[in-house]
Scaffold this motif. Structure first.
Motif, PDB file in Angstrom:
ATOM      1  N   LYS A  61       0.812  -1.220   0.000  1.00 22.30           N
ATOM      2  CA  LYS A  61       0.000   0.000   0.000  1.00 22.30           C
ATOM      3  C   LYS A  61       0.850   1.277   0.000  1.00 22.30           C
ATOM      4  CE  LYS A  61      -3.779  -2.267   2.481  1.00 22.30           C
ATOM      5  NZ  LYS A  61      -4.660  -2.230   3.683  1.00 22.30           N
ATOM      6  N   VAL A  62       1.941   1.242  -0.745  1.00 17.36           N
ATOM      7  CA  VAL A  62       2.809   2.410  -0.842  1.00 17.36           C
ATOM      8  C   VAL A  62       3.029   2.726  -2.317  1.00 17.36           C
ATOM      9  CG1 VAL A  62       4.948   1.065  -0.836  1.00 17.36           C
ATOM     10  CG2 VAL A  62       4.992   3.429  -0.040  1.00 17.36           C
ATOM     11  N   SER A  63       3.202   3.998  -2.622  1.00 13.08           N
ATOM     12  CA  SER A  63       3.412   4.415  -4.006  1.00 13.08           C
ATOM     13  C   SER A  63       4.849   4.143  -4.443  1.00 13.08           C
ATOM     14  CB  SER A  63       3.104   5.913  -4.152  1.00 13.08           C
ATOM     15  OG  SER A  63       3.389   6.356  -5.471  1.00 13.08           O
ATOM     16  N   ALA A  64       5.000   3.757  -5.696  1.00  7.78           N
ATOM     17  CA  ALA A  64       6.324   3.537  -6.276  1.00  7.78           C
ATOM     18  C   ALA A  64       6.381   4.224  -7.635  1.00  7.78           C
ATOM     19  CB  ALA A  64       6.615   2.051  -6.423  1.00  7.78           C
ATOM     20  N   ARG A  65       7.552   4.715  -7.971  1.00  5.56           N
ATOM     21  CA  ARG A  65       7.784   5.334  -9.273  1.00  5.56           C
ATOM     22  C   ARG A  65       9.055   4.744  -9.857  1.00  5.56           C
ATOM     23  NH1 ARG A  65       9.216  11.705 -10.691  1.00  5.56           N
ATOM     24  NH2 ARG A  65       8.171  11.759 -12.732  1.00  5.56           N
ATOM     25  N   VAL A  66       9.076   4.526 -11.144  1.00  5.51           N
ATOM     26  CA  VAL A  66      10.250   3.965 -11.810  1.00  5.51           C
ATOM     27  C   VAL A  66      10.847   5.017 -12.732  1.00  5.51           C
ATOM     28  CG1 VAL A  66      11.064   2.276 -13.502  1.00  5.51           C
ATOM     29  CG2 VAL A  66       9.512   1.567 -11.668  1.00  5.51           C
ATOM     30  N   CYS A  67      12.142   5.214 -12.598  1.00  5.22           N
ATOM     31  CA  CYS A  67      12.883   6.096 -13.501  1.00  5.22           C
ATOM     32  C   CYS A  67      13.808   5.234 -14.350  1.00  5.22           C
ATOM     33  CB  CYS A  67      13.695   7.118 -12.704  1.00  5.22           C
ATOM     34  SG  CYS A  67      14.864   8.049 -13.717  1.00  5.22           S
ATOM     35  N   VAL A  68      13.612   5.286 -15.649  1.00  2.45           N
ATOM     36  CA  VAL A  68      14.492   4.574 -16.576  1.00  2.45           C
ATOM     37  C   VAL A  68      15.516   5.585 -17.076  1.00  2.45           C
ATOM     38  CG1 VAL A  68      14.651   3.191 -18.662  1.00  2.45           C
ATOM     39  CG2 VAL A  68      12.586   3.065 -17.235  1.00  2.45           C
ATOM     40  N   LEU A  69      16.763   5.362 -16.697  1.00  2.84           N
ATOM     41  CA  LEU A  69      17.814   6.335 -16.996  1.00  2.84           C
ATOM     42  C   LEU A  69      18.633   5.847 -18.186  1.00  2.84           C
ATOM     43  CD1 LEU A  69      19.749   8.239 -14.237  1.00  2.84           C
ATOM     44  CD2 LEU A  69      20.753   7.812 -16.466  1.00  2.84           C
ATOM     45  N   TRP A  70      18.500   6.567 -19.297  1.00  6.70           N
ATOM     46  CA  TRP A  70      19.171   6.209 -20.544  1.00  6.70           C
ATOM     47  C   TRP A  70      20.543   6.879 -20.593  1.00  6.70           C
ATOM     48  CZ3 TRP A  70      16.702   3.260 -24.503  1.00  6.70           C
ATOM     49  CH2 TRP A  70      15.371   2.924 -24.221  1.00  6.70           C
ATOM     50  N   PRO A  71      21.526   6.208 -21.211  1.00  4.84           N
ATOM     51  CA  PRO A  71      22.853   6.824 -21.342  1.00  4.84           C
ATOM     52  C   PRO A  71      22.825   7.999 -22.308  1.00  4.84           C
ATOM     53  CG  PRO A  71      22.773   4.752 -22.540  1.00  4.84           C
ATOM     54  CD  PRO A  71      21.492   4.844 -21.767  1.00  4.84           C
ATOM     55  N   ALA A  72      23.772   8.898 -22.138  1.00 12.41           N
ATOM     56  CA  ALA A  72      23.855  10.063 -23.018  1.00 12.41           C
ATOM     57  C   ALA A  72      24.028   9.611 -24.474  1.00 12.41           C
ATOM     58  CB  ALA A  72      25.034  10.942 -22.602  1.00 12.41           C
ATOM     59  N   GLY A  73      23.340  10.303 -25.377  1.00 10.29           N
ATOM     60  CA  GLY A  73      23.465   9.991 -26.794  1.00 10.29           C
ATOM     61  C   GLY A  73      22.539   8.910 -27.285  1.00 10.29           C
ATOM     62  N   SER A  74      21.634   8.426 -26.422  1.00 10.23           N
ATOM     63  CA  SER A  74      20.755   7.327 -26.834  1.00 10.23           C
ATOM     64  C   SER A  74      19.337   7.788 -27.100  1.00 10.23           C
ATOM     65  CB  SER A  74      20.733   6.236 -25.755  1.00 10.23           C
ATOM     66  OG  SER A  74      20.222   6.760 -24.540  1.00 10.23           O
ATOM     67  N   VAL A  75      19.149   9.099 -27.271  1.00  5.56           N
ATOM     68  CA  VAL A  75      17.806   9.637 -27.445  1.00  5.56           C
ATOM     69  C   VAL A  75      17.114   9.031 -28.659  1.00  5.56           C
ATOM     70  CG1 VAL A  75      16.447  11.727 -27.759  1.00  5.56           C
ATOM     71  CG2 VAL A  75      18.506  11.782 -26.361  1.00  5.56           C
ATOM     72  N   LYS A  76      17.837   8.829 -29.738  1.00  2.00           N
ATOM     73  CA  LYS A  76      17.228   8.310 -30.965  1.00  2.00           C
ATOM     74  C   LYS A  76      16.749   6.872 -30.791  1.00  2.00           C
ATOM     75  CE  LYS A  76      19.866  11.304 -34.086  1.00  2.00           C
ATOM     76  NZ  LYS A  76      20.828  11.356 -35.205  1.00  2.00           N
ATOM     77  N   GLN A  77      17.318   6.166 -29.794  1.00  2.00           N
ATOM     78  CA  GLN A  77      16.916   4.781 -29.570  1.00  2.00           C
ATOM     79  C   GLN A  77      15.574   4.697 -28.831  1.00  2.00           C
ATOM     80  OE1 GLN A  77      20.093   2.675 -27.623  1.00  2.00           O
ATOM     81  NE2 GLN A  77      21.671   3.819 -28.717  1.00  2.00           N
ATOM     82  N   VAL A  78      15.165   5.800 -28.215  1.00  2.00           N
ATOM     83  CA  VAL A  78      13.939   5.803 -27.428  1.00  2.00           C
ATOM     84  C   VAL A  78      12.770   6.136 -28.347  1.00  2.00           C
ATOM     85  CG1 VAL A  78      12.778   6.719 -25.405  1.00  2.00           C
ATOM     86  CG2 VAL A  78      15.276   6.642 -25.469  1.00  2.00           C
ATOM     87  N   GLU A  79      11.884   5.222 -28.544  1.00  3.09           N
ATOM     88  CA  GLU A  79      10.734   5.460 -29.404  1.00  3.09           C
ATOM     89  C   GLU A  79       9.500   5.714 -28.553  1.00  3.09           C
ATOM     90  OE1 GLU A  79      10.526   2.144 -31.995  1.00  3.09           O
ATOM     91  OE2 GLU A  79      12.415   2.602 -33.024  1.00  3.09           O
ATOM     92  N   ALA A  80       8.807   4.676 -28.183  1.00  8.23           N
ATOM     93  CA  ALA A  80       7.606   4.857 -27.362  1.00  8.23           C
ATOM     94  C   ALA A  80       7.960   5.044 -25.898  1.00  8.23           C
ATOM     95  CB  ALA A  80       6.700   3.649 -27.529  1.00  8.23           C
ATOM     96  N   GLY A  81       9.252   4.909 -25.567  1.00 10.40           N
ATOM     97  CA  GLY A  81       9.647   5.035 -24.173  1.00 10.40           C
ATOM     98  C   GLY A  81       9.387   3.745 -23.417  1.00 10.40           C
ATOM     99  N   SER A  82       9.368   3.838 -22.103  1.00 11.70           N
ATOM    100  CA  SER A  82       9.268   2.643 -21.274  1.00 11.70           C
ATOM    101  C   SER A  82       7.844   2.338 -20.830  1.00 11.70           C
ATOM    102  CB  SER A  82      10.168   2.809 -20.040  1.00 11.70           C
ATOM    103  OG  SER A  82      11.513   2.983 -20.431  1.00 11.70           O
ATOM    104  N   LYS A  83       6.922   3.252 -21.027  1.00  9.95           N
ATOM    105  CA  LYS A  83       5.560   3.040 -20.517  1.00  9.95           C
ATOM    106  C   LYS A  83       4.921   1.787 -21.117  1.00  9.95           C
ATOM    107  CE  LYS A  83       4.398   7.703 -19.060  1.00  9.95           C
ATOM    108  NZ  LYS A  83       3.410   8.810 -19.102  1.00  9.95           N
ATOM    109  N   ALA A  84       5.176   1.548 -22.398  1.00 13.21           N
ATOM    110  CA  ALA A  84       4.584   0.364 -23.028  1.00 13.21           C
ATOM    111  C   ALA A  84       5.128  -0.920 -22.407  1.00 13.21           C
ATOM    112  CB  ALA A  84       4.867   0.385 -24.527  1.00 13.21           C
ATOM    113  N   LEU A  85       6.399  -0.878 -21.977  1.00 14.22           N
ATOM    114  CA  LEU A  85       7.019  -2.062 -21.391  1.00 14.22           C
ATOM    115  C   LEU A  85       6.653  -2.249 -19.928  1.00 14.22           C
ATOM    116  CD1 LEU A  85      10.575  -1.669 -22.962  1.00 14.22           C
ATOM    117  CD2 LEU A  85       8.789  -3.271 -23.655  1.00 14.22           C
TER     118      LEU A  85
END
Length: 339
Positions: free
Chosen positions: A235-259
């Motif tokens: 019964k506690v809130s949790a948040r997930v931060c997916v930390l991508w390495p520098a220069g990998s912006v183009k690899q991120v499409e829909a992001g992590s929400k779908a996964l």
């Protein structure tokens, strides 16, 4: 002041957890367990710093012990029965003698006594033994060794070294009990705006929420699913931060929400490296990108694993939340069975 603010930061989320029925009242005992050693250490450091500061007037011929004795005599001793006008006259006379110790006629290189005092003062300042107003190592680098956290199994835990009175650099660490290090990161979103924040800004300031920081790897996504599921059990809130390495912006499409469906409380960010801090996030944390960090609501690390969880992630997350919140593990399982 810093110690008092840290005390409040440590205690607030624990009181809120009890009030909201998330944790038992026993979690409040961890306040003293965590904060008392830090408060004792900081008190010793402050006293030592005050004594160091008194070496400056002493070097100039103004003995602080004499000033304290005069104060006691005037306010508590014989002087206290004298008329106020006479008390002021006595103090003015003593202050005149004191000010004379700082006059240019005495404090100059041609005067043997003054030259000696100035040399002593230079030595004190050069050796860094005078008053210090900043202690970054103590203000930012303090660590809880036990309490509402999972102690590391691969590092040597011991009492912090005693105060030295010398300024030391702050060394970032994600060892359990340490404060989450700062790094600039950029939020990845579908919008065109590029928002840069600190990793510390990822912590919620208005609710009891634990933050899990992971890299975009399959095993870490599995761990995130486990963290969300177990957080619901407790019964506690949790948040997930997916930390991508520098220069990998183009690899991120829909992001992590779908996964991470069906859970939506997640955020994708990318490292923002600077010339002053060229290290990657995981290098800064002395971890691999297979690792994970769970951060408490007060920005201190509750648990971390350097190279991935061995075994069932659900079991591990139950162990982590149980120990951190002080909730017996069988309680959470019973709640799940009831559902």
């Amino acid at each position: 002041m810093n110690t008092g603010i840290q005390d409040s930061h440590n205690l607030a989320w624990k009181i809120a957890s009890v009030v909201k029925g998330i944790a038992p009242s026993s979690i409040l005992h961890t306040y003293e367990t965590e904060r008392r050693p830090i408060a004792i250490f900081n008190t010793e450091l402050s006293i030592q710093n005050f004594k160091a500061a008194m070496t400056v007037p002493a070097a100039l011929g103004l003995d602080p012990t004499v000033a304290n004795s005069v104060h006691q005599v005037i306010n508590e001793g014989v002087g206290s029965i004298l008329p106020s006008g006479l008390q002021r006259a006595i103090l003015d006379g003593i202050f005149t003698i004191g000010r004379a110790q700082l006059s240019e006629s005495l404090l100059n290189e041609k005067n043997p006594l003054g030259s000696s005092r100035l040399a002593n003062l230079r030595r004190i300042l050069e050796e860094g033994k005078s008053l210090q107003l900043q202690f970054p190592a103590e203000d930012l680098g303090f660590r809880y060794l036990e309490g509402a956290l999972i102690p590391g199994t691969d590092d040597a835990l011991g009492a912090p070294e005693g105060p030295t009175g010398h300024r030391r650099d702050y060394v970032p660490s994600v060892d359990p009990g340490s404060r989450l290090p700062h790094m600039n990161v950029r939020i990845l979103s579908n919008s065109s705006s590029e928002v840069t924040i600190s990793t510390l800004d990822l912590i919620s300031g208005d609710k009891i929420e634990f933050l899990l920081i992971i890299a975009p790897t399959d095993s870490s996504y599995h761990l995130a699913h486990a963290a969300f599921k177990v957080a619901e059990e407790f019964k506690v809130s949790a948040r997930v931060c997916v930390l991508w390495p520098a220069g990998s912006v183009k690899q991120v499409e829909a992001g992590s929400k779908a996964l991470l469906t069906p859970w939506e409380n997640c955020i994708d960010v990318v490292e923002v490296k600077t010339s002053s801090n060229p290290s990657s996030w995981w290098d800064l944390c002395q971890m691999t990108d297979k690792g994970a960090i769970l951060v408490r609501p007060d920005e201190h690390v509750a648990w971390r694993v350097k190279s991935g969880v061995v075994g069932d992630p659900i079991t591990e997350m139950r162990r982590v939340f149980s120990a951190t919140l002080g909730v017996k593990l069988h309680n959470s399982r019973d709640q799940e069975a009831d559902r």
